[in-house]
Design an enzyme around this catalytic site. Structure first.
Site, PDB file in Angstrom:
ATOM      1  N   GLY A  96       0.846  -1.083   0.105  1.00 33.56           N
ATOM      2  CA  GLY A  96       0.053  -0.392  -0.229  1.00 33.56           C
ATOM      3  C   GLY A  96       0.945   0.980   0.570  1.00 33.56           C
ATOM      4  O   GLY A  96       0.182   2.703   0.365  1.00 33.56           O
ATOM      5  N   GLU A 102       5.537   2.809   8.656  1.00 31.55           N
ATOM      6  CA  GLU A 102       5.173   0.949   9.203  1.00 31.55           C
ATOM      7  C   GLU A 102       5.833   0.513   9.821  1.00 31.55           C
ATOM      8  O   GLU A 102       5.674   0.370  11.292  1.00 31.55           O
ATOM      9  CB  GLU A 102       4.905   0.609   8.070  1.00 31.55           C
ATOM     10  CG  GLU A 102       2.768   0.689   6.844  1.00 31.55           C
ATOM     11  CD  GLU A 102       2.483  -0.302   6.063  1.00 31.55           C
ATOM     12  OE1 GLU A 102       1.338  -0.509   6.440  1.00 31.55           O
ATOM     13  OE2 GLU A 102       3.100  -0.659   5.733  1.00 31.55           O
TER      14      GLU A 102
END
Ligand SMILES: O=C(CO)[C@H](O)[C@H](O)COP(=O)(O)O
Length: 221
Positions: A96, A102
């Site tokens: 993504g 992240e």
């Protein structure tokens, strides 16, 4: 209930009152965020740290209070999806495009929980092209250096334009076919000038929640 929803919702069992929670990005953790939203409406007191602008928007819609990374020292838990998971709980992430935030958030969390449907579980990482975030400046040069590590890098394009991450960078999707040593490759990639971060998460996941024969399975480190 589909597998993504099953594992996504299972992860909320680890969230307790007062926790600071890293909120991942993608279609699996979407279900985690929706469920957390329900629990918050029911009185659960948490603060979320989003890994992308998309997740921030979803968390806002769901009424989950957000906190900026600079206002906290650490996170109690982070929950996120993955593109591939191997038997050592090493991951490929970044499908993504949110891999940099992240990784920062997974790294800052005491517990990192991965939610992955059964299609993500593999014996060896690499069939999914590894996302590598690179600065725009000198991207062709950087791409050639990355290729020297044994892959075919492709600049990620969306709607005819290079995909731009939330950090203003490009993504190279790097087809390695098989990654023999994720730890070594993670380091080698990050030593190339122009590479900001790569989607290999090695020794990072504390718990992986997935599905086998229609049953939820949890593996812990
Ligand atoms: O790393 C990610 C985004 O950068 C996602 O977690 C990964 O791509 C899995 O997504 P999905 O749950 O939609 O399959």
């Amino acid at each position: 209930m589909n597998e993504k929803q099953l594992v996504g919702e299972k992860a909320v069992e680890y969230i307790k009152d007062g926790m600071v929670v890293g909120l991942g990005t993608g279609s699996t953790v979407y279900y985690t965020i929706k469920k957390l939203g329900e629990l918050v409406k029911g009185g659960l007191k948490i603060k979320g740290v989003p890994t992308s602008e998309l997740t921030a928007a979803l968390a806002n819609e769901e009424g989950i209070p957000l906190v900026d990374l600079k206002e906290i020292e650490a996170l109690d838990v982070a929950i996120d999806g993955a593109d591939q998971v191997d038997s050592h709980l090493n991951l490929i992430k970044g499908g993504g495009g949110a891999l940099l935030r992240e990784k920062i958030i997974a790294n800052a969390a005491s517990i990192f929980i991965v939610v992955a449907d059964s299609s993500k579980v593999v014996n060896q990482l690499g069939a999914f092209p590894l996302p590598v975030e690179v600065v725009q400046f000198g991207v062709d040069m950087t791409s050639r250096k990355v290729a020297c590590l044994g892959c075919v890098p492709k600049l990620r394009v969306r709607e005819g334009q290079p995909f731009i991450t939330d950090n203003g960078n490009y993504i190279l999707d790097c087809d390695f076919k098989r990654i023999e040593s994720p730890a070594e490759l993670e380091m080698k990639l990050n030593m190339i000038p122009g590479v900001v971060e790569n989607g290999l998460f090695v020794n990072s996941a504390s718990r992986v929640i997935t599905v086998e024969n229609n049953e939820v399975i949890e593996s812990v480190k």
